[in-house]
Motif scaffolding. Structure first.
Motif, short mmCIF file in Angstrom:
data_model
loop_
_atom_site.label_atom_id
_atom_site.label_comp_id
_atom_site.label_asym_id
_atom_site.label_seq_id
_atom_site.Cartn_x
_atom_site.Cartn_y
_atom_site.Cartn_z
N ALA A 151 -1.66 -13.08 42.94
CA ALA A 151 -1.46 -13.05 44.38
C ALA A 151 -2.08 -11.80 45.00
CB ALA A 151 0.03 -13.12 44.71
N ASN A 152 -2.19 -10.73 44.22
CA ASN A 152 -2.85 -9.51 44.68
C ASN A 152 -4.04 -9.21 43.77
OD1 ASN A 152 -3.30 -7.25 46.22
ND2 ASN A 152 -1.50 -6.13 45.55
N SER A 153 -4.83 -10.26 43.52
CA SER A 153 -5.90 -10.18 42.52
C SER A 153 -6.99 -9.19 42.91
CB SER A 153 -6.50 -11.56 42.29
OG SER A 153 -7.02 -12.10 43.50
N HIS A 154 -7.27 -9.04 44.20
CA HIS A 154 -8.34 -8.12 44.61
C HIS A 154 -7.97 -6.67 44.26
CE1 HIS A 154 -8.94 -11.70 47.14
NE2 HIS A 154 -10.21 -11.40 47.06
N MET A 155 -6.71 -6.33 44.46
CA MET A 155 -6.28 -4.98 44.10
C MET A 155 -6.23 -4.82 42.59
SD MET A 155 -5.53 -2.35 45.91
CE MET A 155 -5.22 -0.65 45.41
N GLU A 156 -5.84 -5.87 41.88
CA GLU A 156 -5.82 -5.81 40.42
C GLU A 156 -7.22 -5.60 39.86
OE1 GLU A 156 -3.27 -5.72 38.48
OE2 GLU A 156 -1.76 -6.01 40.03
N ARG A 157 -8.22 -6.25 40.46
CA ARG A 157 -9.60 -6.05 40.01
C ARG A 157 -10.08 -4.63 40.29
NH1 ARG A 157 -10.46 -11.58 41.60
NH2 ARG A 157 -11.09 -10.94 43.69
N GLN A 158 -9.67 -4.08 41.43
CA GLN A 158 -10.04 -2.70 41.74
C GLN A 158 -9.44 -1.74 40.72
OE1 GLN A 158 -12.02 -1.34 43.93
NE2 GLN A 158 -11.44 0.79 43.61
N ILE A 159 -8.18 -1.94 40.37
CA ILE A 159 -7.53 -1.09 39.37
C ILE A 159 -8.19 -1.28 38.01
CG2 ILE A 159 -5.39 -0.76 38.10
CD1 ILE A 159 -3.87 -1.36 40.67
N GLY A 160 -8.52 -2.53 37.66
CA GLY A 160 -9.18 -2.78 36.39
C GLY A 160 -10.54 -2.10 36.30
N SER A 161 -11.31 -2.14 37.39
CA SER A 161 -12.61 -1.48 37.40
C SER A 161 -12.46 0.03 37.26
CB SER A 161 -13.35 -1.81 38.70
OG SER A 161 -13.60 -3.19 38.79
N THR A 162 -11.46 0.59 37.92
CA THR A 162 -11.22 2.04 37.82
C THR A 162 -10.89 2.44 36.39
OG1 THR A 162 -10.41 2.07 40.10
CG2 THR A 162 -9.85 3.95 38.72
N ARG A 163 -10.12 1.61 35.70
CA ARG A 163 -9.78 1.92 34.31
C ARG A 163 -11.01 1.81 33.41
NH1 ARG A 163 -4.59 2.59 32.96
NH2 ARG A 163 -2.91 1.75 34.25
N ARG A 164 -11.69 0.64 33.48
CA ARG A 164 -12.78 0.36 32.53
C ARG A 164 -13.98 1.27 32.74
NH1 ARG A 164 -11.23 -4.78 34.13
NH2 ARG A 164 -13.00 -4.84 35.57
N GLU A 165 -14.31 1.56 33.99
CA GLU A 165 -15.54 2.28 34.28
C GLU A 165 -15.34 3.78 34.48
OE1 GLU A 165 -17.62 0.39 37.48
OE2 GLU A 165 -17.01 -1.61 36.85
N CYS A 166 -14.10 4.21 34.58
CA CYS A 166 -13.87 5.64 34.85
C CYS A 166 -12.82 6.24 33.91
CB CYS A 166 -13.47 5.82 36.32
SG CYS A 166 -13.11 7.53 36.78
N LEU A 167 -11.57 5.83 34.07
CA LEU A 167 -10.47 6.52 33.39
C LEU A 167 -10.49 6.34 31.88
CD1 LEU A 167 -7.58 5.77 35.91
CD2 LEU A 167 -8.98 7.83 35.72
#
Length: 216
Positions: A151-167
């Protein structure tokens, strides 16, 4: 079938005697599906129709090298995928979340974002005064359904990208270090998105020129 029986029961209360078979045929003739099937598309329709007026928010947890857990609260504009606010703390209590809501409310006004809806989950951290802050600005707070992360998939994708590509590539030392990393990451992401938008616009203009009668 159960939907037809329920409709028949409601009609009987009004004094109309209609068989469930007749009701089912009428629904098929008008291409009206069962209620659960119709509800499946309403959330996507809402997001698509109100995309320019929706702000999303969610929490992200990060563990430091000393095994101390930090929490990141992010707010994102759905239409542009732009991160509007991002704050870090080790104690995300109600007072802290309320203060971040005030900061984001001011930022939305400065940016001229016509926010009308704020989406977040049922996390108890929002249980303080953060929702009334947005309600005072005329923003309706919508809580996503329980156990429905899509239901909040856009925010989940943003968090996933932050983890995979940065953190996932950096060892975080403390809160200040995480704040610097996230600030640089957000600025880089915005620059990349602007560059992609510019390249897309150039490609579209080039395509229009060719389509106007020029031979490539």
């Amino acid at each position: 079938m159960w939907g037809c029986v329920r409709v028949r029961g409601e009609l009987l209360k009004l004094g109309h005697r209609v068989s469930a078979t007749a009701i089912r045929r009428l629904l098929r003739r008008n291409r009206i599906g069962a209620a659960p099937l119709r509800l499946r598309h309403r959330w996507k329709t809402f997001l698509r129709a109100q995309v320019s007026a929706i702000v999303l928010t969610d929490f992200l947890s990060v563990d430091t090298v000393l095994l101390k857990r930090l929490y990141v609260l992010s707010y994102m504009e759905l239409a542009t995928r732009r991160v509007i606010g991002c704050a870090v703390t080790d104690r995300p209590d109600a007072d802290w979340v309320t203060q971040q809501a005030r900061n984001v409310s001011w930022e939305l006004k400065d940016l001229g974002v016509p926010a009308r809806f704020l989406l977040h989950d049922h996390d108890a951290k929002y249980g303080g005064g953060s929702d009334p802050v947005f309600a005072g600005d005329g923003v309706s707070v919508i809580r996503t359904p329980i156990a429905a992360p899509r239901a909040n998939s856009h925010m989940e994708r943003q968090i996933g990208s932050t983890r995979r590509e940065c953190l996932d590539w950096i060892l975080i030392l403390n809160r200040r270090h995480l704040e610097r990393v996230l600030t640089e990451w957000i600025e880089q992401s915005l620059a990349t998105s602007r560059a992609r938008s510019t390249d897309s616009d150039c490609a579209l203009r080039s395509g229009c020129d060719v389509g106007a009668g020029q031979v490539p």
